[in-house]
Design a protein around this motif. Sequence first.
Motif, PDB file in Angstrom:
ATOM      1  N   PRO A  32       0.666  -1.125  -0.222  1.00 53.74           N
ATOM      2  CA  PRO A  32       0.055   0.094  -0.067  1.00 53.74           C
ATOM      3  C   PRO A  32       0.845   1.258   0.120  1.00 53.74           C
ATOM      4  CG  PRO A  32       0.263  -0.811   2.171  1.00 53.74           C
ATOM      5  CD  PRO A  32       1.095  -1.624   1.395  1.00 53.74           C
ATOM      6  N   ALA A  33       1.945   1.208  -0.523  1.00 60.54           N
ATOM      7  CA  ALA A  33       2.982   2.473  -0.498  1.00 60.54           C
ATOM      8  C   ALA A  33       2.281   3.562  -1.234  1.00 60.54           C
ATOM      9  CB  ALA A  33       4.434   2.025  -0.891  1.00 60.54           C
ATOM     10  N   ARG A  34       2.725   4.668  -0.878  1.00 58.53           N
ATOM     11  CA  ARG A  34       2.348   5.872  -2.030  1.00 58.53           C
ATOM     12  C   ARG A  34       3.804   6.411  -2.433  1.00 58.53           C
ATOM     13  NH1 ARG A  34      -1.861   8.960   1.429  1.00 58.53           N
ATOM     14  NH2 ARG A  34      -0.550   8.158   3.059  1.00 58.53           N
ATOM     15  N   PHE A 152       0.797   9.291  -5.656  1.00 57.48           N
ATOM     16  CA  PHE A 152       0.548   7.956  -6.689  1.00 57.48           C
ATOM     17  C   PHE A 152       0.226   7.117  -5.586  1.00 57.48           C
ATOM     18  CE2 PHE A 152       2.521   4.741 -10.008  1.00 57.48           C
ATOM     19  CZ  PHE A 152       1.428   4.358 -10.155  1.00 57.48           C
ATOM     20  N   ASP A 153      -1.038   6.593  -5.674  1.00 57.66           N
ATOM     21  CA  ASP A 153      -1.228   5.218  -4.449  1.00 57.66           C
ATOM     22  C   ASP A 153      -1.089   4.097  -5.334  1.00 57.66           C
ATOM     23  OD1 ASP A 153      -2.441   3.882  -2.821  1.00 57.66           O
ATOM     24  OD2 ASP A 153      -4.202   5.342  -2.027  1.00 57.66           O
ATOM     25  N   LEU A 154      -0.415   3.351  -4.695  1.00 60.24           N
ATOM     26  CA  LEU A 154      -0.091   1.962  -5.248  1.00 60.24           C
ATOM     27  C   LEU A 154      -1.254   0.958  -5.090  1.00 60.24           C
ATOM     28  CD1 LEU A 154       3.981   1.829  -5.151  1.00 60.24           C
ATOM     29  CD2 LEU A 154       2.303   2.342  -7.058  1.00 60.24           C
ATOM     30  N   SER A 155      -2.132   1.226  -4.060  1.00 61.30           N
ATOM     31  CA  SER A 155      -3.220   0.310  -3.620  1.00 61.30           C
ATOM     32  C   SER A 155      -4.120   0.198  -4.772  1.00 61.30           C
ATOM     33  CB  SER A 155      -3.569   0.702  -2.265  1.00 61.30           C
ATOM     34  OG  SER A 155      -4.411   1.747  -2.273  1.00 61.30           O
ATOM     35  N   ASP A 156      -4.322   1.521  -5.444  1.00 60.83           N
ATOM     36  CA  ASP A 156      -5.283   1.560  -6.605  1.00 60.83           C
ATOM     37  C   ASP A 156      -4.861   1.871  -8.015  1.00 60.83           C
ATOM     38  OD1 ASP A 156      -5.474   3.955  -5.895  1.00 60.83           O
ATOM     39  OD2 ASP A 156      -7.522   4.084  -5.188  1.00 60.83           O
ATOM     40  N   GLY A 157      -3.665   2.466  -7.751  1.00 59.70           N
ATOM     41  CA  GLY A 157      -3.032   3.124  -9.191  1.00 59.70           C
ATOM     42  C   GLY A 157      -3.515   4.681  -9.280  1.00 59.70           C
TER      43      GLY A 157
END
Lengths: 171, 191
Positions: A32-34, A152-157
């Motif tokens: 869940p990194a950003r 940029f939220d890597l949990s949902d792109g």
Amino acid sequence: MKPLALPQPSPSEPDPPVITVGLGELAAAAAPARLVTYGLGSCVGLCLYDAVQRVGGLAHIFLPSGEKEREGQPALYANTGVERLVQAVVALGGERRRLQAKMVGGARLFAHSDTLNVGLRNVEAVQAELRRLEIPLAGREVGGSRGRSLLFDLSDGRIQITSGGREIGWL
Amino acid sequence: MDALQLDALREMATIGAGNAARALSELYGDRRVTVRTPAVQVVPLARVAEAVGGDRPVSAVVMPVAGTGGWMGLVFFDDGLEQLCRPLVPDSEDDLLRSGMVEVGNITLTAYLDALAAFTDRPLRPGIPELVEDSAASLMTSLLATAQRVTDVILMAAQFELDGSHLEGQLLFLPEEEDLQALLRRLGMDL
């Protein structure tokens, strides 16, 4: 004096990590990194994402092309930085043919003096590299005369874009 | 850069400040304007965006250095530049205020550039100034992107005093490679 006993936040989930990407830098990470980058004027922030593996990367690209490499800044130039970002995301488990790109930035802050329009040339150079590497461009927020920042939220792109301290959109 | 060389650089900045104060006092009519540059530092490219203020909003007047390339800039956080120029246009017309901001920047930057040209014996001439409102980082990276023969930035704290009120800004000089070397030679630092 003893500090006041404030109510503690629930001990469940810690906040997901936020990784800051500086000028000419790149980083890849998994949910869940950003990933965040500030101060995109004529620079371009390029985001790549594999929505199945939920891994991605961000590069803060300074110029369309160049040779003068600097330690710790592998993404200064579009002509080398884009491919390095792809490699970093793939090394983290991203599937190359699933990668989708989004880009932010490429503004022109100086109406009189920036006759070369570096921002536009950055956008064109990044798009040319994406075509060469056969990575589809899923969205872009580029041009104009104001600088931008992105998260940029890597949990949902999803990418949150701000300018002048205000949210101006999502990609 | 050692203490002696920084002293010499500060000396040059003081001459620029004197020039600027004289020219600004004329612009402001009979009001007394003082300008001081108490601190000077040389910042490498990679650290400039952070050193100037990172994501903080700034208003700035930037001016290309005609003849050789490079830039000069006068930068204030938040509405500092507006505060400095407000007395010039008390009736708050936006266009007038903005052209006042450009003019104050133009006069200040030209005064420093004259001092630099005399100090380095380089043909540094003022280009067309323009007003930019953005974050410090966007401003600096975009300046650097158009000035690829710049490797270090000279950053000066700039204090303006007008009718007893104080305003703090920053002055930037982004010297093109040969101008930087001329400056360093003048400071006794051969590269």
